[in-house]
Motif scaffolding. Structure first.
Motif, PDB file in Angstrom:
ATOM      1  N   VAL A 242       6.386  -5.907  10.339  1.00 24.25           N
ATOM      2  CA  VAL A 242       6.102  -4.628   9.397  1.00 24.25           C
ATOM      3  C   VAL A 242       5.446  -5.033   7.961  1.00 24.25           C
ATOM      4  O   VAL A 242       4.568  -4.322   7.634  1.00 24.25           O
ATOM      5  CB  VAL A 242       7.482  -3.613   9.494  1.00 24.25           C
ATOM      6  N   ILE A 243       6.014  -6.312   7.740  1.00 24.33           N
ATOM      7  CA  ILE A 243       5.600  -6.808   6.103  1.00 24.33           C
ATOM      8  C   ILE A 243       4.144  -6.909   6.144  1.00 24.33           C
ATOM      9  O   ILE A 243       3.653  -6.776   5.057  1.00 24.33           O
ATOM     10  CB  ILE A 243       6.369  -8.058   5.979  1.00 24.33           C
ATOM     11  N   ILE A 244       3.349  -7.425   7.399  1.00 21.38           N
ATOM     12  CA  ILE A 244       2.175  -7.859   7.290  1.00 21.38           C
ATOM     13  C   ILE A 244       1.314  -6.568   6.826  1.00 21.38           C
ATOM     14  O   ILE A 244       0.388  -6.531   5.997  1.00 21.38           O
ATOM     15  CB  ILE A 244       1.457  -7.780   8.607  1.00 21.38           C
ATOM     16  N   GLY A 245       1.571  -5.343   7.201  1.00 20.57           N
ATOM     17  CA  GLY A 245       0.970  -4.177   6.321  1.00 20.57           C
ATOM     18  C   GLY A 245       1.270  -3.871   4.979  1.00 20.57           C
ATOM     19  O   GLY A 245       0.310  -3.445   4.398  1.00 20.57           O
ATOM     20  N   TYR A 246       2.445  -4.130   4.571  1.00 21.30           N
ATOM     21  CA  TYR A 246       2.717  -4.366   3.276  1.00 21.30           C
ATOM     22  C   TYR A 246       1.655  -5.402   2.509  1.00 21.30           C
ATOM     23  O   TYR A 246       1.016  -4.965   1.547  1.00 21.30           O
ATOM     24  CB  TYR A 246       4.024  -4.455   2.880  1.00 21.30           C
ATOM     25  N   LEU A 247       1.581  -6.593   2.921  1.00 25.75           N
ATOM     26  CA  LEU A 247       0.615  -7.579   2.620  1.00 25.75           C
ATOM     27  C   LEU A 247      -0.536  -7.081   2.457  1.00 25.75           C
ATOM     28  O   LEU A 247      -1.295  -7.102   1.377  1.00 25.75           O
ATOM     29  CB  LEU A 247       0.866  -8.822   3.386  1.00 25.75           C
ATOM     30  N   LEU A 248      -0.948  -6.297   3.446  1.00 32.30           N
ATOM     31  CA  LEU A 248      -2.671  -6.029   3.457  1.00 32.30           C
ATOM     32  C   LEU A 248      -2.645  -5.047   2.428  1.00 32.30           C
ATOM     33  O   LEU A 248      -3.569  -5.021   1.498  1.00 32.30           O
ATOM     34  CB  LEU A 248      -2.857  -5.321   4.750  1.00 32.30           C
TER      35      LEU A 248
END
Length: 310
Positions: A242-248
Protein backbone atom coordinates in the motif's frame (compact mmCIF):
# COMPACT_ATOMS: atom_id res chain seq x y z
CA UNK A 1 -0.59 -21.67 -4.74
CA UNK A 2 -0.95 -21.88 -8.55
CA UNK A 3 -4.67 -21.17 -8.33
CA UNK A 4 -3.99 -18.28 -5.97
CA UNK A 5 -1.40 -16.89 -8.39
CA UNK A 6 -3.72 -17.13 -11.42
CA UNK A 7 -6.58 -15.39 -9.59
CA UNK A 8 -4.31 -12.57 -8.43
CA UNK A 9 -2.89 -12.07 -11.94
CA UNK A 10 -6.42 -11.89 -13.40
CA UNK A 11 -7.41 -9.34 -10.76
CA UNK A 12 -4.28 -7.30 -11.47
CA UNK A 13 -4.95 -7.31 -15.22
CA UNK A 14 -8.56 -6.18 -14.77
CA UNK A 15 -7.41 -3.46 -12.38
CA UNK A 16 -4.91 -2.10 -14.91
CA UNK A 17 -7.61 -2.05 -17.60
CA UNK A 18 -9.96 -0.18 -15.25
CA UNK A 19 -7.22 2.33 -14.42
CA UNK A 20 -6.53 2.99 -18.10
CA UNK A 21 -10.23 3.57 -18.83
CA UNK A 22 -10.63 5.88 -15.83
CA UNK A 23 -7.55 7.94 -16.70
CA UNK A 24 -8.52 8.25 -20.37
CA UNK A 25 -12.15 9.20 -19.77
CA UNK A 26 -11.50 11.59 -16.88
CA UNK A 27 -8.95 13.52 -18.92
CA UNK A 28 -11.46 13.96 -21.74
CA UNK A 29 -14.27 15.20 -19.48
CA UNK A 30 -12.07 17.36 -17.21
CA UNK A 31 -12.14 20.29 -19.61
CA UNK A 32 -9.42 22.23 -21.38
CA UNK A 33 -8.55 22.02 -25.07
CA UNK A 34 -4.94 20.96 -25.81
CA UNK A 35 -5.21 22.28 -29.38
CA UNK A 36 -6.20 25.73 -28.11
CA UNK A 37 -3.35 25.71 -25.59
CA UNK A 38 -0.83 24.78 -28.29
CA UNK A 39 -2.03 27.40 -30.82
CA UNK A 40 -2.80 30.13 -28.30
CA UNK A 41 -5.97 32.08 -27.49
CA UNK A 42 -5.78 34.17 -30.70
CA UNK A 43 -5.72 31.23 -33.12
CA UNK A 44 -8.71 31.05 -35.49
CA UNK A 45 -11.29 28.30 -34.86
CA UNK A 46 -10.44 26.67 -38.19
CA UNK A 47 -6.82 26.18 -37.17
CA UNK A 48 -7.89 24.76 -33.79
CA UNK A 49 -10.32 22.38 -35.50
CA UNK A 50 -7.62 21.26 -37.94
CA UNK A 51 -5.18 20.52 -35.10
CA UNK A 52 -7.85 18.64 -33.15
CA UNK A 53 -8.46 16.49 -36.21
CA UNK A 54 -4.71 15.92 -36.63
CA UNK A 55 -4.40 14.83 -33.00
CA UNK A 56 -7.49 12.64 -33.20
CA UNK A 57 -9.32 14.65 -30.54
CA UNK A 58 -12.43 15.07 -32.68
CA UNK A 59 -13.19 11.32 -32.72
CA UNK A 60 -15.60 9.70 -30.23
CA UNK A 61 -14.02 8.79 -26.90
CA UNK A 62 -14.38 4.99 -27.38
CA UNK A 63 -12.63 5.29 -30.76
CA UNK A 64 -9.86 7.41 -29.23
CA UNK A 65 -9.42 4.88 -26.42
CA UNK A 66 -9.24 1.95 -28.82
CA UNK A 67 -6.57 3.69 -30.91
CA UNK A 68 -4.60 4.58 -27.79
CA UNK A 69 -4.69 1.05 -26.35
CA UNK A 70 -3.71 -0.37 -29.74
CA UNK A 71 -0.68 1.90 -29.73
CA UNK A 72 0.27 0.81 -26.21
CA UNK A 73 0.10 -2.84 -27.24
CA UNK A 74 2.44 -2.11 -30.14
CA UNK A 75 4.80 -0.15 -27.89
CA UNK A 76 3.78 3.16 -29.46
CA UNK A 77 3.00 5.66 -26.68
CA UNK A 78 2.18 8.46 -29.11
CA UNK A 79 3.63 11.94 -29.37
CA UNK A 80 3.57 14.77 -26.88
CA UNK A 81 1.15 17.53 -27.91
CA UNK A 82 3.04 20.45 -26.39
CA UNK A 83 6.62 19.22 -26.88
CA UNK A 84 6.17 17.66 -30.34
CA UNK A 85 8.29 14.61 -29.57
CA UNK A 86 7.59 10.98 -28.73
CA UNK A 87 6.26 10.22 -25.27
CA UNK A 88 8.72 7.35 -24.85
CA UNK A 89 11.67 9.72 -25.36
CA UNK A 90 10.29 11.96 -22.61
CA UNK A 91 9.55 9.19 -20.14
CA UNK A 92 12.65 7.03 -20.64
CA UNK A 93 15.26 9.35 -19.05
CA UNK A 94 12.92 10.17 -16.15
CA UNK A 95 12.22 6.63 -14.97
CA UNK A 96 15.53 6.11 -13.16
CA UNK A 97 15.42 9.32 -11.02
CA UNK A 98 11.91 8.46 -9.82
CA UNK A 99 12.75 4.77 -9.25
CA UNK A 100 15.89 5.66 -7.30
CA UNK A 101 14.02 8.21 -5.21
CA UNK A 102 11.27 5.69 -4.37
CA UNK A 103 13.77 2.93 -3.51
CA UNK A 104 15.88 5.27 -1.38
CA UNK A 105 12.79 6.55 0.44
CA UNK A 106 11.49 3.04 1.05
CA UNK A 107 14.81 1.86 2.50
CA UNK A 108 14.97 4.86 4.85
CA UNK A 109 11.33 4.42 5.87
CA UNK A 110 11.82 0.75 6.74
CA UNK A 111 15.13 1.43 8.52
CA UNK A 112 13.42 4.08 10.66
CA UNK A 113 9.94 2.60 11.06
CA UNK A 114 10.63 -1.01 12.11
CA UNK A 115 13.13 -0.29 14.94
CA UNK A 116 11.01 2.55 16.34
CA UNK A 117 7.87 0.39 16.12
CA UNK A 118 9.59 -2.37 18.08
CA UNK A 119 10.96 0.16 20.57
CA UNK A 120 7.49 1.61 21.18
CA UNK A 121 5.88 -1.81 21.57
CA UNK A 122 8.45 -3.04 24.09
CA UNK A 123 7.97 0.14 26.14
CA UNK A 124 4.21 0.20 25.89
CA UNK A 125 2.58 3.20 27.62
CA UNK A 126 5.94 4.37 28.97
CA UNK A 127 7.71 7.61 28.09
CA UNK A 128 9.56 6.16 25.09
CA UNK A 129 6.34 4.79 23.63
CA UNK A 130 4.52 8.08 24.14
CA UNK A 131 7.31 10.09 22.48
CA UNK A 132 7.45 7.79 19.45
CA UNK A 133 3.68 7.87 19.00
CA UNK A 134 3.62 11.66 19.36
CA UNK A 135 6.41 12.10 16.81
CA UNK A 136 4.65 9.76 14.36
CA UNK A 137 1.38 11.67 14.67
CA UNK A 138 3.08 15.03 14.16
CA UNK A 139 5.00 13.72 11.12
CA UNK A 140 1.82 12.39 9.51
CA UNK A 141 0.16 15.79 9.85
CA UNK A 142 2.91 17.66 7.97
CA UNK A 143 2.53 18.35 4.22
CA UNK A 144 5.32 16.93 2.04
CA UNK A 145 6.18 20.24 0.36
CA UNK A 146 6.47 21.99 3.73
CA UNK A 147 8.80 19.33 5.13
CA UNK A 148 10.93 19.57 1.98
CA UNK A 149 11.20 23.36 2.23
CA UNK A 150 12.22 23.12 5.90
CA UNK A 151 14.95 20.61 5.07
CA UNK A 152 16.21 22.85 2.25
CA UNK A 153 16.35 25.86 4.57
CA UNK A 154 18.19 23.96 7.30
CA UNK A 155 20.57 21.56 5.53
CA UNK A 156 21.14 23.40 2.24
CA UNK A 157 20.90 27.13 2.91
CA UNK A 158 21.89 27.32 6.59
CA UNK A 159 24.32 24.41 7.08
CA UNK A 160 25.34 23.81 3.46
CA UNK A 161 25.56 20.05 3.98
CA UNK A 162 23.48 18.95 1.00
CA UNK A 163 22.98 20.49 -2.47
CA UNK A 164 19.98 22.73 -2.90
CA UNK A 165 18.27 20.78 -5.71
CA UNK A 166 18.81 18.81 -8.91
CA UNK A 167 19.87 15.27 -9.73
CA UNK A 168 23.59 15.51 -10.53
CA UNK A 169 25.85 13.19 -12.51
CA UNK A 170 26.97 9.72 -11.47
CA UNK A 171 25.43 7.30 -8.95
CA UNK A 172 27.26 8.77 -5.96
CA UNK A 173 26.10 12.30 -6.69
CA UNK A 174 22.59 11.00 -7.36
CA UNK A 175 22.47 9.52 -3.85
CA UNK A 176 23.76 12.73 -2.28
CA UNK A 177 21.25 14.92 -4.09
CA UNK A 178 18.38 12.51 -3.40
CA UNK A 179 19.10 12.31 0.34
CA UNK A 180 16.96 15.31 1.36
CA UNK A 181 14.08 14.33 -0.95
CA UNK A 182 14.20 10.77 0.38
CA UNK A 183 14.27 11.98 3.97
CA UNK A 184 11.25 14.16 3.16
CA UNK A 185 9.28 11.20 1.83
CA UNK A 186 10.40 8.83 4.61
CA UNK A 187 9.40 11.47 7.14
CA UNK A 188 5.83 10.87 5.96
CA UNK A 189 5.99 7.11 5.30
CA UNK A 190 7.91 5.92 8.37
CA UNK A 191 5.08 6.86 10.80
CA UNK A 192 2.77 4.44 8.96
CA UNK A 193 5.29 1.64 9.43
CA UNK A 194 5.88 2.60 13.08
CA UNK A 195 2.19 2.40 13.93
CA UNK A 196 1.70 -0.90 12.08
CA UNK A 197 4.76 -2.58 13.61
CA UNK A 198 3.86 -1.35 17.09
CA UNK A 199 0.27 -2.63 16.90
CA UNK A 200 1.35 -5.96 15.43
CA UNK A 201 4.12 -6.42 17.99
CA UNK A 202 1.76 -5.68 20.88
CA UNK A 203 -0.67 -8.30 19.61
CA UNK A 204 2.10 -10.86 19.09
CA UNK A 205 3.77 -10.25 22.45
CA UNK A 206 0.48 -11.02 24.19
CA UNK A 207 -0.04 -14.30 22.32
CA UNK A 208 0.20 -17.74 23.92
CA UNK A 209 3.33 -18.93 22.11
CA UNK A 210 5.27 -15.93 23.45
CA UNK A 211 4.08 -16.73 26.98
CA UNK A 212 5.16 -20.33 26.45
CA UNK A 213 8.60 -19.21 25.30
CA UNK A 214 8.93 -17.04 28.39
CA UNK A 215 7.88 -19.97 30.59
CA UNK A 216 10.66 -22.08 29.05
CA UNK A 217 13.17 -19.45 30.17
CA UNK A 218 14.26 -18.22 26.75
CA UNK A 219 16.20 -14.95 26.64
CA UNK A 220 13.97 -11.87 26.13
CA UNK A 221 15.94 -10.75 23.06
CA UNK A 222 15.55 -14.19 21.46
CA UNK A 223 11.82 -14.17 22.15
CA UNK A 224 11.51 -10.66 20.73
CA UNK A 225 13.48 -11.02 17.52
CA UNK A 226 13.29 -14.73 16.67
CA UNK A 227 9.70 -15.48 17.66
CA UNK A 228 7.64 -12.30 18.05
CA UNK A 229 9.12 -10.19 15.24
CA UNK A 230 8.88 -12.96 12.63
CA UNK A 231 5.12 -13.15 13.20
CA UNK A 232 4.55 -9.44 13.72
CA UNK A 233 6.31 -8.45 10.50
CA UNK A 234 3.65 -10.10 8.27
CA UNK A 235 1.15 -7.18 8.44
CA UNK A 236 4.03 -4.82 7.68
CA UNK A 237 4.72 -6.70 4.45
CA UNK A 238 1.12 -6.09 3.42
CA UNK A 239 1.48 -2.42 4.32
CA UNK A 240 4.52 -2.05 2.06
CA UNK A 241 2.36 -2.80 -0.98
CA UNK A 242 0.00 0.00 0.00
CA UNK A 243 2.88 2.34 0.81
CA UNK A 244 4.08 2.23 -2.82
CA UNK A 245 0.98 4.24 -3.73
CA UNK A 246 1.79 6.83 -1.07
CA UNK A 247 5.39 6.97 -2.25
CA UNK A 248 4.31 7.69 -5.83
CA UNK A 249 1.92 10.45 -4.79
CA UNK A 250 4.41 12.11 -2.45
CA UNK A 251 7.31 11.87 -4.89
CA UNK A 252 5.25 13.87 -7.40
CA UNK A 253 5.31 16.76 -4.92
CA UNK A 254 8.87 16.19 -3.73
CA UNK A 255 10.30 16.06 -7.25
CA UNK A 256 8.90 19.50 -7.95
CA UNK A 257 10.17 20.94 -4.66
CA UNK A 258 13.72 19.63 -5.25
CA UNK A 259 13.75 20.06 -9.07
CA UNK A 260 14.32 16.34 -9.73
CA UNK A 261 13.83 15.39 -13.40
CA UNK A 262 11.57 12.43 -12.68
CA UNK A 263 8.15 11.23 -13.74
CA UNK A 264 6.43 13.30 -11.06
CA UNK A 265 7.73 16.62 -12.34
CA UNK A 266 6.93 15.51 -15.90
CA UNK A 267 3.37 14.72 -14.84
CA UNK A 268 2.86 18.14 -13.23
CA UNK A 269 4.17 20.05 -16.25
CA UNK A 270 2.07 17.91 -18.59
CA UNK A 271 -1.08 18.58 -16.57
CA UNK A 272 -0.44 22.30 -16.79
CA UNK A 273 -0.15 22.10 -20.60
CA UNK A 274 -3.02 19.56 -21.03
CA UNK A 275 -0.60 17.17 -22.71
CA UNK A 276 -2.98 14.20 -22.85
CA UNK A 277 -0.60 11.53 -24.25
CA UNK A 278 2.05 12.17 -21.59
CA UNK A 279 -0.45 12.36 -18.72
CA UNK A 280 -2.15 9.14 -19.79
CA UNK A 281 1.03 7.10 -20.06
CA UNK A 282 2.55 8.39 -16.79
CA UNK A 283 -0.70 7.93 -14.85
CA UNK A 284 -1.18 4.40 -16.17
CA UNK A 285 2.49 3.62 -15.47
CA UNK A 286 2.00 4.72 -11.86
CA UNK A 287 -1.09 2.54 -11.65
CA UNK A 288 0.78 -0.46 -13.06
CA UNK A 289 3.55 0.00 -10.49
CA UNK A 290 1.02 0.06 -7.64
CA UNK A 291 -0.78 -3.02 -9.00
CA UNK A 292 2.48 -4.95 -9.41
CA UNK A 293 3.58 -3.97 -5.90
CA UNK A 294 0.24 -5.15 -4.53
CA UNK A 295 0.53 -8.42 -6.49
CA UNK A 296 4.06 -9.08 -5.22
CA UNK A 297 2.92 -8.28 -1.68
CA UNK A 298 0.01 -10.73 -1.94
CA UNK A 299 2.33 -13.46 -3.20
CA UNK A 300 4.89 -12.79 -0.47
CA UNK A 301 2.14 -12.80 2.14
CA UNK A 302 0.76 -16.09 0.79
CA UNK A 303 4.23 -17.64 0.77
CA UNK A 304 4.78 -16.67 4.41
CA UNK A 305 1.29 -17.48 5.70
CA UNK A 306 -0.41 -20.50 4.03
CA UNK A 307 -3.78 -19.47 5.50
CA UNK A 308 -3.95 -16.61 2.98
CA UNK A 309 -4.04 -19.07 0.07
CA UNK A 310 -7.18 -20.66 1.52
Amino acid sequence: MKRFLVIRIIHATLTVIAISIAVFVLLRVAGGDPARLVLGPLAPPSAVAALRQELGLDAPIPEQYGAWVGGLVRGDFGDSISRRTSVSSLIGPRVMPSALLIAYSLVLSVAIGIPLGIFAAVRRNRLGDQLVRLAATVALAMPAFWVGLLLILLFSLELGIFPLAGYGEGFGEHLVRLTLPSVTVSFLVAPLIIRTVRASMLETLSSEFVEAAEARGLAPTRILYKHALRNAIIPTITLLGVIIGYLLSWTVVVENVFAIPGLGSLLISSVQSRDYPVIEVVAVLFGVVVVIASLVTDLAYAAIDPRVRL
